[in-house]
Design a protein around this motif. Sequence first.
Motif, PDB file in Angstrom:
ATOM      1  N   ALA A   1       0.826  -1.206   0.000  1.00  0.00           N
ATOM      2  CA  ALA A   1       0.000   0.000   0.000  1.00  0.00           C
ATOM      3  C   ALA A   1       0.860   1.256   0.000  1.00  0.00           C
ATOM      4  O   ALA A   1       0.530   2.251  -0.660  1.00  0.00           O
ATOM      5  N   GLU A   2       1.970   1.233   0.731  1.00  0.00           N
ATOM      6  CA  GLU A   2       2.893   2.371   0.709  1.00  0.00           C
ATOM      7  C   GLU A   2       3.373   2.643  -0.707  1.00  0.00           C
ATOM      8  O   GLU A   2       3.432   3.791  -1.155  1.00  0.00           O
ATOM      9  N   LEU A   3       3.730   1.573  -1.415  1.00  0.00           N
ATOM     10  CA  LEU A   3       4.217   1.717  -2.787  1.00  0.00           C
ATOM     11  C   LEU A   3       3.102   2.149  -3.734  1.00  0.00           C
ATOM     12  O   LEU A   3       3.287   3.045  -4.563  1.00  0.00           O
ATOM     13  N   TYR A   4       1.954   1.518  -3.601  1.00  0.00           N
ATOM     14  CA  TYR A   4       0.847   1.760  -4.530  1.00  0.00           C
ATOM     15  C   TYR A   4       0.262   3.160  -4.381  1.00  0.00           C
ATOM     16  O   TYR A   4      -0.009   3.851  -5.372  1.00  0.00           O
ATOM     17  N   TYR A   5       0.058   3.593  -3.127  1.00  0.00           N
ATOM     18  CA  TYR A   5      -0.538   4.909  -2.879  1.00  0.00           C
ATOM     19  C   TYR A   5       0.505   6.014  -2.760  1.00  0.00           C
ATOM     20  O   TYR A   5       0.149   7.197  -2.713  1.00  0.00           O
ATOM     21  N   GLY A   6       1.787   5.655  -2.685  1.00  0.00           N
ATOM     22  CA  GLY A   6       2.834   6.664  -2.530  1.00  0.00           C
ATOM     23  C   GLY A   6       2.791   7.349  -1.190  1.00  0.00           C
ATOM     24  O   GLY A   6       3.072   8.548  -1.089  1.00  0.00           O
ATOM     25  N   LYS A   7       2.454   6.602  -0.130  1.00  0.00           N
ATOM     26  CA  LYS A   7       2.328   7.164   1.211  1.00  0.00           C
ATOM     27  C   LYS A   7       3.457   6.666   2.107  1.00  0.00           C
ATOM     28  O   LYS A   7       3.462   5.504   2.533  1.00  0.00           O
ATOM     29  N   ILE A   8       4.422   7.502   2.379  1.00  0.00           N
ATOM     30  CA  ILE A   8       5.541   7.139   3.244  1.00  0.00           C
ATOM     31  C   ILE A   8       5.044   6.929   4.674  1.00  0.00           C
ATOM     32  O   ILE A   8       4.189   7.669   5.162  1.00  0.00           O
ATOM     33  N   ASN A   9       5.554   5.894   5.322  1.00  0.00           N
ATOM     34  CA  ASN A   9       5.233   5.570   6.718  1.00  0.00           C
ATOM     35  C   ASN A   9       3.807   5.079   6.933  1.00  0.00           C
ATOM     36  O   ASN A   9       3.353   5.012   8.071  1.00  0.00           O
ATOM     37  N   LEU A  10       3.088   4.757   5.870  1.00  0.00           N
ATOM     38  CA  LEU A  10       1.721   4.238   6.031  1.00  0.00           C
ATOM     39  C   LEU A  10       1.724   2.985   6.901  1.00  0.00           C
ATOM     40  O   LEU A  10       0.920   2.853   7.829  1.00  0.00           O
ATOM     41  N   LYS A  11       2.626   2.067   6.617  1.00  0.00           N
ATOM     42  CA  LYS A  11       2.699   0.825   7.390  1.00  0.00           C
ATOM     43  C   LYS A  11       2.969   1.105   8.868  1.00  0.00           C
ATOM     44  O   LYS A  11       2.270   0.593   9.749  1.00  0.00           O
ATOM     45  N   LYS A  12       3.976   1.903   9.149  1.00  0.00           N
ATOM     46  CA  LYS A  12       4.358   2.196  10.524  1.00  0.00           C
ATOM     47  C   LYS A  12       3.225   2.845  11.297  1.00  0.00           C
ATOM     48  O   LYS A  12       2.946   2.477  12.450  1.00  0.00           O
ATOM     49  N   GLU A  13       2.541   3.787  10.683  1.00  0.00           N
ATOM     50  CA  GLU A  13       1.482   4.507  11.378  1.00  0.00           C
ATOM     51  C   GLU A  13       0.266   3.624  11.642  1.00  0.00           C
ATOM     52  O   GLU A  13      -0.345   3.696  12.715  1.00  0.00           O
ATOM     53  N   ILE A  14      -0.095   2.773  10.678  1.00  0.00           N
ATOM     54  CA  ILE A  14      -1.248   1.891  10.897  1.00  0.00           C
ATOM     55  C   ILE A  14      -0.924   0.838  11.947  1.00  0.00           C
ATOM     56  O   ILE A  14      -1.754   0.521  12.807  1.00  0.00           O
ATOM     57  N   LEU A  15       0.285   0.298  11.906  1.00  0.00           N
ATOM     58  CA  LEU A  15       0.667  -0.689  12.914  1.00  0.00           C
ATOM     59  C   LEU A  15       0.656  -0.094  14.314  1.00  0.00           C
ATOM     60  O   LEU A  15       0.359  -0.780  15.299  1.00  0.00           O
ATOM     61  N   SER A  16       0.961   1.203  14.428  1.00  0.00           N
ATOM     62  CA  SER A  16       0.968   1.847  15.744  1.00  0.00           C
ATOM     63  C   SER A  16      -0.435   1.942  16.334  1.00  0.00           C
ATOM     64  O   SER A  16      -0.587   2.119  17.549  1.00  0.00           O
ATOM     65  N   LYS A  17      -1.451   1.824  15.483  1.00  0.00           N
ATOM     66  CA  LYS A  17      -2.836   1.885  15.948  1.00  0.00           C
ATOM     67  C   LYS A  17      -3.480   0.500  16.035  1.00  0.00           C
ATOM     68  O   LYS A  17      -4.660   0.376  16.336  1.00  0.00           O
ATOM     69  N   SER A  18      -2.705  -0.542  15.748  1.00  0.00           N
ATOM     70  CA  SER A  18      -3.283  -1.876  15.628  1.00  0.00           C
ATOM     71  C   SER A  18      -3.272  -2.644  16.940  1.00  0.00           C
ATOM     72  O   SER A  18      -2.440  -2.408  17.824  1.00  0.00           O
ATOM     73  N   TRP A  19      -4.208  -3.577  17.030  1.00  0.00           N
ATOM     74  CA  TRP A  19      -4.317  -4.499  18.147  1.00  0.00           C
ATOM     75  C   TRP A  19      -4.185  -5.912  17.589  1.00  0.00           C
ATOM     76  O   TRP A  19      -4.780  -6.233  16.563  1.00  0.00           O
ATOM     77  N   VAL A  20      -3.408  -6.748  18.257  1.00  0.00           N
ATOM     78  CA  VAL A  20      -3.124  -8.088  17.754  1.00  0.00           C
ATOM     79  C   VAL A  20      -3.973  -9.126  18.488  1.00  0.00           C
ATOM     80  O   VAL A  20      -4.017  -9.145  19.722  1.00  0.00           O
ATOM     81  N   PHE A  21      -4.648  -9.971  17.694  1.00  0.00           N
ATOM     82  CA  PHE A  21      -5.516 -11.013  18.242  1.00  0.00           C
ATOM     83  C   PHE A  21      -5.193 -12.356  17.598  1.00  0.00           C
ATOM     84  O   PHE A  21      -4.680 -12.400  16.475  1.00  0.00           O
ATOM     85  N   PRO A  22      -5.534 -13.461  18.264  1.00  0.00           N
ATOM     86  CA  PRO A  22      -5.451 -14.764  17.601  1.00  0.00           C
ATOM     87  C   PRO A  22      -6.394 -14.792  16.401  1.00  0.00           C
ATOM     88  O   PRO A  22      -7.460 -14.176  16.424  1.00  0.00           O
ATOM     89  N   GLU A  23      -6.016 -15.518  15.359  1.00  0.00           N
ATOM     90  CA  GLU A  23      -6.800 -15.540  14.126  1.00  0.00           C
ATOM     91  C   GLU A  23      -8.250 -15.948  14.352  1.00  0.00           C
ATOM     92  O   GLU A  23      -9.160 -15.350  13.781  1.00  0.00           O
ATOM     93  N   ILE A  24      -8.474 -16.965  15.180  1.00  0.00           N
ATOM     94  CA  ILE A  24      -9.840 -17.456  15.344  1.00  0.00           C
ATOM     95  C   ILE A  24     -10.682 -16.593  16.291  1.00  0.00           C
ATOM     96  O   ILE A  24     -11.871 -16.839  16.462  1.00  0.00           O
TER      97      ILE A  24
END
Length: 320
Positions: A176-199
């Motif tokens: 998405a960073e490459l496609y949209y040309g948005k630097i730090n998109l990955k880092k910023e979204i991960l900073s807002k993410s919560w991790v859960f088990p898949e199921i």
Amino acid sequence: MTKGGRGMGMTRREFVFLPPMWSILQLGGCLKQNKGDLNGKGRTSRDPVYLLVAGSLLTSIERGMKNKIEVPMRVEAHGSVAIAQLVKNGLKNPDIISVSDPILFERLIEPKWHVEFATNQMVVAYNKNTDGGKLVAKGGEEKWYEPILRNDIKIGRTDPNLDPLGYRTLFLLELAELYYGKINLKKEILSKSWVFPEIELMSYFEIGGIDAAIVYKNMAVERGYNYIELPLEINLSSPEKVNDWYSKVRYKLKSGEIVRGDVIKYGSTIWPEEFDAAIMNVFEEHIKGNYLQEFGFYIPEAYPKIVGDVPDGIGGVLDR
């Protein structure tokens, strides 16, 4: 939940996994079998066929496959990486193993053969009942990430050390960073993410615990949740984009191995070298996948596809 083993030379990662979770599925019918225990190391006359499957397959098997076959089954679901470790370490001995990334067969479990039987795509599911979910919905296919970057939105994902969905989420964000040309998109979204088990991930929509989640399409479809379909350049569904696009991204596992971007695909194998008609009947229904499409999976015309030295009986099933 937190934001987010043992290393082996031939593994894709140093494995870390959460306490096992599973669902047991009992179907009607009787089958003559050998004596055994609950881990599937043998069979009794009342033992079901034991399937150990990726978490994203669980609902489709319970709600779809069970209506198409009368053989008794027991289904246990985990992240595919956890499955690989459980089997490799001899903690589980199932009749049928199905994972969401066949590379786990090739590098860790190492069966003589497996069958690729379904594909999927990445989507952004959103909770239409939360303010954050409504903002994500307004972003649409081309702007889904902007509300997440600008607002206090809780987005769910899974752990790349537990399942392929976790590292495919990282691939999606890098692409998405490459496609949209948005630097730090990955880092910023991960900073807002919560991790859960898949199921468990999608269950948090029901209690309003998260506003959105990066998931496989089937995970949203089978629960009736709203989702945004993403461009082919980032959803990991197009074979034509593997060599010149998906392969641009990679993830370094804790074991030191590099995983490259690729199309999402599922693989299955019969684990014991000797198996009976009941196992064969369940496996045939499972890999032919007629029930899967209604739950959001995609079955390419060339599937099921054999990989490795498949037994004669299996090849005959695929020809039927």
